[in-house]
Each structure stands twice: as structure tokens, then as C-alpha cells.
Enzyme design. Structure first.
Site, short mmCIF file in Angstrom:
data_model
loop_
_atom_site.label_atom_id
_atom_site.label_comp_id
_atom_site.label_asym_id
_atom_site.label_seq_id
_atom_site.Cartn_x
_atom_site.Cartn_y
_atom_site.Cartn_z
N HIS A 106 -1.40 -11.14 -53.60
CA HIS A 106 -1.78 -9.73 -53.63
C HIS A 106 -3.24 -9.61 -54.06
O HIS A 106 -3.79 -10.50 -54.71
CB HIS A 106 -0.89 -8.92 -54.58
N HIS A 108 -5.97 -6.90 -55.95
CA HIS A 108 -6.14 -5.71 -56.79
C HIS A 108 -7.35 -4.92 -56.31
O HIS A 108 -8.41 -5.51 -56.04
CB HIS A 108 -6.43 -6.10 -58.25
#
Ligand code: AMP
Length: 143
Positions: A106, A108
């Protein structure tokens, strides 16, 4: 948890991708889902999560890495328009010693404002109504 290893399909982001856990989503397509970080380090902190089951950037296929960074850019531009921050941090951690706590790749997106210090990583849980409002506002700037 080491940098290399077996992908655990029971991680929280896998469950969100599968629709088995809730998330305050901003957008979703065949490549990735973007949603609000529930322990935000700044107002508007959100995540782009590629759907490929990869533990980190090193495990992600080249095609997905290319497609994912386009989604990161799309979301960063929407955050900029929606929230008008003075800066935007894009971060991505690989392995626990680097700060990774959820072992599904992922990115941010963390808006920053002049003079505001960065909140603690995985700190205080946000107000869900506020996150909903931020998500709707950001989403309204994505085609
Ligand atoms: P990392 O340390 O890079 O693995 O970041 C994981 C991020 O996921 C942290 O910023 C957490 O606040 C965030 N997080 C953990 N669980 C959830 C969840 N259920 N929904 C949204 N964000 C989450």
C-alpha cells in the site's frame, strides 16, 4: 515478520479488498482500492492499495506497480484540490523494521500543512464521520 515471506491472505487489507471488512472508500477499480486511513497522521491521510496479493513493493509485479503509481498520482491530485494542503507526502514501507504494519502492499498519501507536525504512525483513531466527509470531498475530484 521478515521482508520476504509468504503472503497472508487474512491481513486486514486483503479483507477490505474482498469486501469482508469495512473501509471508508474513495475510489475503486480493477487495479486498486483507495480508502481513508483510520489512524491518520494528518487530516485527509488516505491509502492506495493495489489488489494484487503482494506483501510489499518488492513482491508487486511491474505491471501492477506502474498501474498503482498512476492511482497514487490521481488520488494525490484529488487530495490537493479537495483539501488544499501545503504539501503531500507519499510513503510506502517495506518490512516491519521500515515501519510496515500491514503486510499487503500500500501507498500512503499524507497531506501536510505549514507549521503542523506529523501525527504518530498508527496513532489515534479518527472520527468516522469526519473521515466520511473527507472521503466524499476527495472523491468528488476524481473523474
Ligand atoms: P504501514 O505501517 O505502512 O503498514 O501502514 C498501515 C496503515 O494502515 C497505518 O497507517 C494504519 O493506520 C492503517 N490501517 C490499519 N488498519 C486499517 C483499517 N482497518 N482501515 C484503514 N486503515 C488502516
Amino acid at each position: 515478520m521478515s521482508l520476504t515471506g509468504t503472503y497472508d491472505d487474512q491481513n486486514i487489507f486483503a479483507k477490505i479488498i474482498a469486501g469482508e471488512a469495512p473501509a471508508i472508500k474513495i475510489f475503486e477499480d480493477d487495479v486498486a482500492v483507495a480508502f481513508m486511513d483510520i489512524f491518520p497522521q494528518s487530516p485527509g491521510h488516505c491509502l492506495v492499495v493495489p489488489k494484487e496479493p503482494a506483501r510489499n513493493l518488492l513482491d508487486l509485479s511491474d505491471d501492477m506497480a506502474a498501474a498503482a503509481i498512476q492511482r497514487v498520482k490521481t488520488l494525490a491530485k484529488a487530495v490537493e484540490t479537495a483539501l488544499q494542503p501545503d504539501g503531500i507526502m507519499v510513503t510506502q514501507f517495506n518490512g516491519a523494521p521500515a515501519g510496515q504494519s500491514v503486510f499487503h502492499i500500500h501507498f500512503h498519501i499524507i497531506p501536510r500543512w505549514e507549521g503542523d507536525s506529523l501525527g504518530r504512525h498508527g496513532g489515534e483513531k479518527a472520527d468516522m464521520d469526519e473521515l466520511e466527509a473527507q472521503a466524499r470531498k476527495i472523491a468528488s475530484f476524481i473523474d
